[in-house]
Motif scaffolding. Structure first.
Motif, short mmCIF file in Angstrom:
data_model
loop_
_atom_site.label_atom_id
_atom_site.label_comp_id
_atom_site.label_asym_id
_atom_site.label_seq_id
_atom_site.Cartn_x
_atom_site.Cartn_y
_atom_site.Cartn_z
N ALA A 225 55.05 35.39 65.89
CA ALA A 225 53.64 34.34 65.60
C ALA A 225 53.63 33.79 67.09
O ALA A 225 54.50 33.61 67.71
N ALA A 245 49.48 32.65 64.81
CA ALA A 245 49.39 33.62 63.79
C ALA A 245 50.13 34.86 64.42
O ALA A 245 50.73 34.92 65.49
N SER A 250 50.37 36.82 59.11
CA SER A 250 50.66 35.49 58.85
C SER A 250 49.90 34.34 59.67
O SER A 250 49.48 34.83 60.85
N THR A 293 47.44 27.99 55.67
CA THR A 293 48.43 28.94 56.11
C THR A 293 48.64 30.02 55.26
O THR A 293 48.17 30.19 54.37
N PHE A 294 49.16 31.38 55.89
CA PHE A 294 49.02 32.75 55.08
C PHE A 294 50.36 33.33 55.58
O PHE A 294 50.48 33.59 56.86
N ASP A 295 50.80 34.09 54.61
CA ASP A 295 52.29 34.53 54.78
C ASP A 295 51.82 36.22 54.56
O ASP A 295 52.73 36.69 54.33
N GLY A 296 50.62 36.64 54.15
CA GLY A 296 50.26 37.99 53.86
C GLY A 296 49.90 38.13 52.34
O GLY A 296 49.06 38.99 51.95
#
Length: 1005
Positions: A225, A245, A250, A293-296
């Motif tokens: 990240a 990112a 993510s 937020t994004f983790d996939g």
């Protein structure tokens, strides 16, 4: 975001190619070094043509020949990058210090191929992890001051790619995409420094420009990240982002979006609105801010605020991607025009059965849960406005398997329910209501919707329709087109006809007149299911065209088109004819006393077109009655079965008026047409008792009668009838089927003649109590016609009485014909009636020492009399019997009573003649007997003697007859002519008798 990362990787590859080239000074050396370093860093085969040239001015640099970066061994689409040439600029000051700083790297029209296999492996994953680089002892590792095997450090100041061709192949989804005219501008001072990237492309026709700053290029390339911020613009849309990112993928960013045309933004991203199920003209003004937020696989949105054409959505959301999309959110929604949003979302209101004008304004707190196609949303502090209707409260909505389920507790105000119903696709006409119905409604509603079924409980109800108002509590269920209602409603209905018309049940369906306008007020316990309806009404007050009805509890039901009702009522009917007309019944003129106006109280039960009245107490005009009745209304006319009791009944209307309308003697009967249409108003059987009955011309006392009416024929059976000090029994018939006829069969006991005859005929001269048997029939349309058509028979007896106007006993004794009163006893008479004339020949009576006989005619139709009453004095002087006939003659208004001398003389002569004839007969018989005894011996002698004796006897008889006639003439004071006629008659009678005797005596015939 993946597209951005892919472009950054391409730029980094280009940078590495440039650095490798610089290390091969001169050209072939730079090309070899670049190829080796890029291959080591990417693990890919790199081929850079040794055909390189060096330029010295204005910037030190090289231009390579063809350069190729290979793809993975599993790739099928060729090399990752292929370009015909690279232009590399060198920072000369840095080079003098031993550092190769690439100040410029430019690739023109490169061809880039990005490929993903069916297992998800991507050919753009170039850089091995840092650990792998460190453990590779055959080459020095790159650090923040990257060096080659000759010790030269290098960096990339600027990289430019112009007019690139990018091809993307995804074997997992089976898609192939190609992009032309891709531009990239990268500034990267060196390893460990942030890179500034400007990317421009038109992947789907719309130009997209991205300016971003990448904190650690090598780190993000290794999957770490790194800080990332920038701006994406396309058309008038602008997206800013700031955070971190990785290509894992993510991200954790603060994003801000302003898109005056969200449709253009979708098209720029390669997603047409139609492909997403949105409207083709999808072009709202969209803005958004959120912490993302994004983790996939899972995205979170915090402090989100989205506005779309003035509507807004704020709150937090969690989204889990995959085959079964999962969303959990706590939101605050403010929707200015839900109908417009539905259209933008590709769900036009009309496609869901709503009206095209459906455009509610909605605000609510929403707790949302979505799993695939199943959605649940709990809305609190809900406020919705649809035109002038409002709804506030809480709603829990679920969509599972395509079936909606809703639980709601809301307060509703709808000044125009018809408009609301039309907007939600359920026009009131679908429930049978009129197009003109505009009900108003407000109340607190607890409702459940399951599929096509709506169930609700409404409290604090306040509704209005057609001037009617309704308050209270009720339950409503709608399943298809069959609504169900239940509850307790306080109703005030000024015009029930208008309400019935608006609700699709006009009163004409129940037989009422089109002009009927009933009003109604009550507390109603209501139940309705489809066409079945019932109402339990308390404190009922109703009216119809002036008639009123009240009840403390009344029940009404409608089932299969049939009405039933029951309960105690108090009614007032000022005009029965008007009410019957309003009820759709013939409105004939009801005789006074029979209920032209009615006030009543009763326990009512109506079922199957039958009206039952028990505990009845009614005032019919001037008459009060009580009892019970059953009225069948299904036929052409009502059929009444009743048992009634009354006090003093005034039925003078049956005779056309009261006492004042009774005929005066000799004035003639009324020729006015008798309206007997009342006989056709009803059928049935009525038992009636009364303390008295006034028929106008006739008055009765205690009465017990049965009345049977069938098809305009009334049969009155007299069980008990007291009148004029006596009793009547028998029956009376009035038949109006083919013109009016009346008949009577009566037994009369001890009836006072004077008041009766005065009432019937205006005759007041005869007094006494009579017994009679009457059997008469009359036909006609007036009293006059009926009386003139009378036929039948009558017999009577009067034990004692008087005749006013003459004293027969005084007349016979004293010769005074002007005496005023004749008492009598033992009167008996009988007679036949034909064409209204009574003929009698057997009247007998006794008046003191006078016997009375009578004969003659009484013209009942013409109101006149011609009758002879003959008093016979039993002893007058030396006479045993004297008869002086009295003639009653003339109209009833002026009857003359005079002695009938002519008849008296005739009677006296007849009496004397009979006496003489008897004496002669007796003497002749005696002589005949004597002569017979002597006949055998002295037949001839005796014959001669007999002849002589006969002549003598005849002479003596003549003399006696003459003497008797003379004395009678003197006594009767006859003139000479009358005396002569009397003498001649006596002589003739004696002669005839003697001749008979002599002929017999002498053997004659």
């Amino acid at each position: 975001m993946r597209f951005l990362i892919r472009l950054i990787l391409i730029a980094l590859v280009a940078v590495c190619v440039a650095i490798g080239g610089l290390l091969l000074l001169p050209g072939d050396r730079i090309a070899r070094i670049a190829a080796t370093q890029i291959s080591k860093q990417t693990g890919r085969a790199v081929d850079i043509s040794p055909d390189s040239s060096i330029s010295l001015y204005p910037t030190l640099g090289i231009t390579t020949g063809r350069a190729v970066i290979g793809s993975n061994d599993w790739a099928e689409e060729g090399p990752l990058l292929e370009t015909d040439s690279l232009a590399i600029g060198i920072d000369v000051p840095a080079l003098l210090t031993g550092t190769i700083r690439v100040s410029k790297l430019e690739a023109v029209s490169p061809r880039i191929t990005l490929e993903k296999d069916a297992d998800g492996r991507a050919n753009w994953e170039l850089f091995p992890s840092s650990e792998a680089v460190v453990t590779d002892t055959s080459q020095p590792a790159l650090s923040d001051a990257a060096t080659n095997e000759d010790g030269y450090a290098f960096s990339l100041e600027k990289a430019v790619i112009k007019n690139a061709t990018l091809r993307y192949v995804d074997r997992q989804s089976g898609t192939v995409q190609a992009f032309e005219n891709v531009d990239l501008d990268v500034s990267w001072p060196g390893a460990g420094s942030a890179a500034v990237i400007a990317l421009g492309a038109s992947p789907f026709g719309e130009r997209i420009d991205i300016e971003a700053t990448v904190g650690d290029v090598l780190g993000i390339a290794r999957g770490a990240a790194t800080p990332l911020n920038g701006t994406l613009t396309t058309g008038e849309a602008e997206l800013t982002f700031a955070g971190s990112a990785s290509i894992a993928p993510s991200a954790a960013m603060q994003i801000t979006l302003e898109a005056p045309d969200a449709g253009q933004l979708l098209r720029a991203a390669g997603q047409t609105p139609e492909a997403l199920g949105l409207a083709p003209d999808f072009a709202p003004n969209l803005s958004m801010t959120s912490n993302v937020t994004f983790d996939g696989t899972r995205a979170t949105l915090r402090a989100m605020l989205v506005t779309l054409n003035g509507s807004s959505l704020a709150g937090d959301a969690d989204v889990t991607l995959g085959d079964n999309l999962q969303i959990t959110a706590q939101l605050k929604a403010d929707v200015e025009d839900a109908g417009a949003l539905m259209r933008l979302a590709g769900q036009a209101p009309e496609s869901l059965g709503l009206d095209p004008a459906f455009n509610p304004k909605v605000s609510s707190n929403i707790a949302l849960q979505m799993s695939g196609a199943d959605v649940s949303a709990r809305m609190t502090s809900l406020s919705a406005t649809l035109e002038n209707a409002t709804l506030t409260g809480d709603v829990n909505a679920r969509l599972s398997g395509g079936v909606p389920n809703v639980d709601a507790t809301v307060a509703v105000k709808a000044p125009d329910v018809a408009r609301v119903a039309a907007l939600v696709g359920q026009p009131l006409t679908a429930f049978g209501m009129s197009e003109e119905a505009t009900p108003a409604f407000s109340g607190d509603v607890a409702a459940t919707v399951s599929g096509a079924t709506l169930t609700s409980n409404i409290t604090n109800l306040d509704a209005a329709l057609g001037g009617a108002t309704f308050t209270g509590n009720m339950g409503l269920t709608i399943n298809g087109s069959s609504p169900e209602l239940s509850g307790i409603i306080n109703a005030t209905v000024p015009d029930a006809a208008e309400l019935a018309r608006l609700t699709g049940q006009p009163l004409t369906n129940f037989g009422l007149s089109t002009s009927a306008a009933p009003s109604f007020a009550a507390s109603v316990g209501l139940n309705m299911k489809g066409e079945t309806f019932s109402a339990d009404m308390r404190d009922l007050k109703a009216s119809l065209d002036g008639a009123s009805l009240a009840s403390n509890q009344f029940y009404v039901a409608l089932e299969n088109g049939a009405v039933s009702a029951s309960g105690p009522i108090q009614a007032s009917v000022p005009s029965t004819a008007g009410l019957m007309q309003s009820l759709g019944l013939p409105a004939a003129d009801i005789p006074a006393g029979f209920g032209r106006a009615i006030t009543a109280s009763t326990a009512l039960n109506y079922s199957g077109n039958t009206l039952a009245l028990s505990d009845l107490s009614a005032q019919l005009d001037q008459n009060a009655i009580s009892g019970s009745a059953s009225i069948a209304l299904g036929g052409a006319v009502p059929n009444i079965n009743a048992s009634l009791a009354a006090g003093a009944l005034d039925l003078t209307a049956l005779s056309g008026g009261s006492d004042e309308s009774a005929p005066s003697a000799g004035s003639g009967w009324s020729t006015d047409a008798i309206d007997a249409s009342a006989l056709g108003l009803i059928n049935g059987n009525i038992a009636l008792t009364a303390s008295s009955v006034d028929l106008g011309t006739v008055k009765f006392g205690g009465t017990n009668v049965g009345i049977a009416i069938d098809n305009s024929r009334a049969l009155i059976s007299i069980n008990q009838l007291q009148a004029y000090q006596g009793n009547f029994a028998g029956q009376f018939v009035a038949n109006n089927r083919n013109g009016l006829s009346v008949s009577a069969k009566l037994n009369v006991a001890s009836v006072a003649l004077k008041p009766l005859l005065t009432a019937l005929a205006g005759i007041d001269k005869i007094d006494g109590n009579a017994n009679a048997n009457v059997d008469v029939l009359g036909v006609g349309s007036s009293v006059d016609a009926i009386m003139k058509s009378l036929s039948g028979a009558i017999s009577m007896s009067v034990p004692a009485g008087t005749i006013a106007g003459i004293d027969m006993d005084g007349l016979m004794r004293n010769g005074n014909p002007n005496a005023s009163l004749t008492p009598f006893t033992g009167l008996q008479a009988s007679g036949a009636i034909q064409s209204g004339v009574l003929s009698n020949s057997d009247l007998t009576a006794v008046t003191g020492r006078v016997d009375v006989t009578g004969d003659g005619q009484i013209n009942l139709g013409g109101q006149s009399i011609d009758y002879v009453v003959t008093p016979v004095v039993k002893e007058v002087g030396d006479k045993e019997r004297v008869s002086i006939p009295i003639r009653l003659r003339g109209p009833w208004s002026n009857i003359s009573i005079i002695p009938d001398l002519e008849r008296a003389l005739q009677l006296e002569a007849e009496r004397e003649l009979k006496k003489l004839e008897e004496e002669a007969r007796q003497r002749v018989e005696a002589e005949k007997e004597k002569l017979r005894q002597q006949a055998e011996a002295e037949k001839e002698k005796l014959r001669q003697q007999a002849a002589e004796e006969a002549r003598k006897l005849e002479e003596r008889a003549r003399q006696k007859a003459e003497e008797a006639a003379r004395k009678a003439a003197e006594k009767l004071k006859l003139d000479q002519d009358a005396a002569r006629r009397l003498e001649d008659a006596a002589k003739k009678a004696i002669g005839n008798e003697l001749n008979k005797g002599l002929r017999g005596l002498l053997g004659g015939n």
